[in-house]
Design a protein around this motif. Sequence first.
Motif, PDB file in Angstrom:
ATOM      1  N   ASN A   1       0.843  -1.192   0.000  1.00  0.00           N
ATOM      2  CA  ASN A   1       0.000   0.000   0.000  1.00  0.00           C
ATOM      3  C   ASN A   1       0.881   1.246   0.000  1.00  0.00           C
ATOM      4  O   ASN A   1       1.993   1.216   0.522  1.00  0.00           O
ATOM      5  N   PRO A   2       0.371   2.346  -0.562  1.00  0.00           N
ATOM      6  CA  PRO A   2       1.208   3.544  -0.722  1.00  0.00           C
ATOM      7  C   PRO A   2       1.766   4.146   0.560  1.00  0.00           C
ATOM      8  O   PRO A   2       2.837   4.736   0.532  1.00  0.00           O
TER       9      PRO A   2
ATOM     10  N   ARG B   1      -1.940  10.997   5.576  1.00  0.00           N
ATOM     11  CA  ARG B   1      -1.722   9.558   5.662  1.00  0.00           C
ATOM     12  C   ARG B   1      -2.956   8.726   5.334  1.00  0.00           C
ATOM     13  O   ARG B   1      -2.855   7.661   4.729  1.00  0.00           O
ATOM     14  N   TYR B   2      -4.151   9.209   5.744  1.00  0.00           N
ATOM     15  CA  TYR B   2      -5.326   8.342   5.687  1.00  0.00           C
ATOM     16  C   TYR B   2      -6.413   8.737   4.685  1.00  0.00           C
ATOM     17  O   TYR B   2      -7.274   7.903   4.389  1.00  0.00           O
ATOM     18  N   ALA B   3      -6.417   9.954   4.188  1.00  0.00           N
ATOM     19  CA  ALA B   3      -7.497  10.362   3.281  1.00  0.00           C
ATOM     20  C   ALA B   3      -7.585   9.458   2.059  1.00  0.00           C
ATOM     21  O   ALA B   3      -8.677   9.174   1.567  1.00  0.00           O
ATOM     22  N   VAL B   4      -6.453   8.973   1.607  1.00  0.00           N
ATOM     23  CA  VAL B   4      -6.421   8.102   0.435  1.00  0.00           C
ATOM     24  C   VAL B   4      -7.207   6.808   0.666  1.00  0.00           C
ATOM     25  O   VAL B   4      -7.698   6.197  -0.273  1.00  0.00           O
ATOM     26  N   TYR B   5      -7.381   6.404   1.926  1.00  0.00           N
ATOM     27  CA  TYR B   5      -8.074   5.158   2.244  1.00  0.00           C
ATOM     28  C   TYR B   5      -9.562   5.327   2.566  1.00  0.00           C
ATOM     29  O   TYR B   5     -10.287   4.336   2.641  1.00  0.00           O
ATOM     30  N   LEU B   6     -10.003   6.558   2.795  1.00  0.00           N
ATOM     31  CA  LEU B   6     -11.351   6.783   3.312  1.00  0.00           C
ATOM     32  C   LEU B   6     -12.443   6.151   2.444  1.00  0.00           C
ATOM     33  O   LEU B   6     -13.304   5.427   2.961  1.00  0.00           O
ATOM     34  N   ARG B   7     -12.429   6.392   1.157  1.00  0.00           N
ATOM     35  CA  ARG B   7     -13.467   5.823   0.286  1.00  0.00           C
ATOM     36  C   ARG B   7     -13.444   4.293   0.353  1.00  0.00           C
ATOM     37  O   ARG B   7     -14.482   3.647   0.436  1.00  0.00           O
ATOM     38  N   GLY B   8     -12.263   3.708   0.335  1.00  0.00           N
ATOM     39  CA  GLY B   8     -12.146   2.254   0.419  1.00  0.00           C
ATOM     40  C   GLY B   8     -12.667   1.712   1.739  1.00  0.00           C
ATOM     41  O   GLY B   8     -13.324   0.669   1.782  1.00  0.00           O
ATOM     42  N   TRP B   9     -12.370   2.412   2.837  1.00  0.00           N
ATOM     43  CA  TRP B   9     -12.868   1.978   4.142  1.00  0.00           C
ATOM     44  C   TRP B   9     -14.390   2.023   4.196  1.00  0.00           C
ATOM     45  O   TRP B   9     -15.023   1.124   4.741  1.00  0.00           O
ATOM     46  N   ILE B  10     -14.956   3.090   3.643  1.00  0.00           N
ATOM     47  CA  ILE B  10     -16.424   3.200   3.638  1.00  0.00           C
ATOM     48  C   ILE B  10     -17.021   2.103   2.754  1.00  0.00           C
ATOM     49  O   ILE B  10     -17.982   1.438   3.141  1.00  0.00           O
ATOM     50  N   ASN B  11     -16.439   1.897   1.575  1.00  0.00           N
ATOM     51  CA  ASN B  11     -16.936   0.836   0.696  1.00  0.00           C
ATOM     52  C   ASN B  11     -16.820  -0.537   1.356  1.00  0.00           C
ATOM     53  O   ASN B  11     -17.717  -1.372   1.243  1.00  0.00           O
TER      54      ASN B  11
ATOM     55  N   ALA C   1     -13.241  10.488  10.955  1.00  0.00           N
ATOM     56  CA  ALA C   1     -12.463  11.259  11.938  1.00  0.00           C
ATOM     57  C   ALA C   1     -10.972  10.968  11.787  1.00  0.00           C
ATOM     58  O   ALA C   1     -10.143  11.881  11.861  1.00  0.00           O
ATOM     59  N   LEU C   2     -10.627   9.718  11.553  1.00  0.00           N
ATOM     60  CA  LEU C   2      -9.224   9.339  11.373  1.00  0.00           C
ATOM     61  C   LEU C   2      -8.629  10.046  10.151  1.00  0.00           C
ATOM     62  O   LEU C   2      -7.537  10.614  10.220  1.00  0.00           O
ATOM     63  N   ALA C   3      -9.360  10.034   9.055  1.00  0.00           N
ATOM     64  CA  ALA C   3      -8.888  10.687   7.834  1.00  0.00           C
ATOM     65  C   ALA C   3      -8.807  12.202   8.010  1.00  0.00           C
ATOM     66  O   ALA C   3      -7.890  12.846   7.492  1.00  0.00           O
ATOM     67  N   ASN C   4      -9.729  12.773   8.766  1.00  0.00           N
ATOM     68  CA  ASN C   4      -9.697  14.218   9.007  1.00  0.00           C
ATOM     69  C   ASN C   4      -8.546  14.624   9.925  1.00  0.00           C
ATOM     70  O   ASN C   4      -7.961  15.686   9.757  1.00  0.00           O
ATOM     71  N   ARG C   5      -8.224  13.763  10.902  1.00  0.00           N
ATOM     72  CA  ARG C   5      -7.107  14.042  11.814  1.00  0.00           C
ATOM     73  C   ARG C   5      -5.754  13.967  11.115  1.00  0.00           C
ATOM     74  O   ARG C   5      -4.837  14.702  11.445  1.00  0.00           O
ATOM     75  N   ASN C   6      -5.636  13.063  10.168  1.00  0.00           N
ATOM     76  CA  ASN C   6      -4.364  12.875   9.487  1.00  0.00           C
ATOM     77  C   ASN C   6      -4.611  12.640   7.997  1.00  0.00           C
ATOM     78  O   ASN C   6      -4.420  11.533   7.486  1.00  0.00           O
ATOM     79  N   PRO C   7      -5.030  13.699   7.287  1.00  0.00           N
ATOM     80  CA  PRO C   7      -5.401  13.532   5.880  1.00  0.00           C
ATOM     81  C   PRO C   7      -4.244  13.082   4.987  1.00  0.00           C
ATOM     82  O   PRO C   7      -4.458  12.339   4.033  1.00  0.00           O
TER      83      PRO C   7
END
Length: 168
Positions: A22-23, A148-158, A140-146
């Motif tokens: 993973n990136p 590192r984690y914003a790239v995963y948000l859509r995948g986590w929700i899906n 919240a995780l993606a917002n706290r550390n965009p």
Amino acid sequence: MAFKEALQKVLQLEGGLKLHRNPTEEAETYAGIYRKAHPNWKGWEYIDKGETPPFELIEKFYYENYYKYFDVNIDERIKDFLFETAVNLGVRQTVKLAQKVLGLKPDGIIGPHTLSVLRNANVKNFIKDFTIARIAFYTALANRNPKRYAVYLRGWINRTLEALSWVS
């Protein structure tokens, strides 16, 4: 659904029996098993020799690290949802999230009181509320550390919605 069936669904979400990186991670992942987090997993010995690890090693890994904590007398749909979530969030964080949804003190421990409340929970309401809490956690995780984690948000929700579809 029994462990082996739940594991097959989890492995689909993890990308199957594939080696990838993973990136934002420092090491490779095989069948959802991240080398940096689990450097002593016996499957790495096979992979390092260019071989495919026996499936029994994957089953044992998932049972021992995730499923066994939820292999208790609770509704199968809740059990499967918690198992799948734990693979992504870890057991302690998953239990804390479930405890918050149940209105309990979130200590991350599946003790007798948590089990009792979980056994008596309305399954449909728990699954609905847990889904919402899980998506809120990821957001919240993606917002706290965009970075590192914003790239995963859509995948986590899906992923959450896919797991919801099996247990609904």
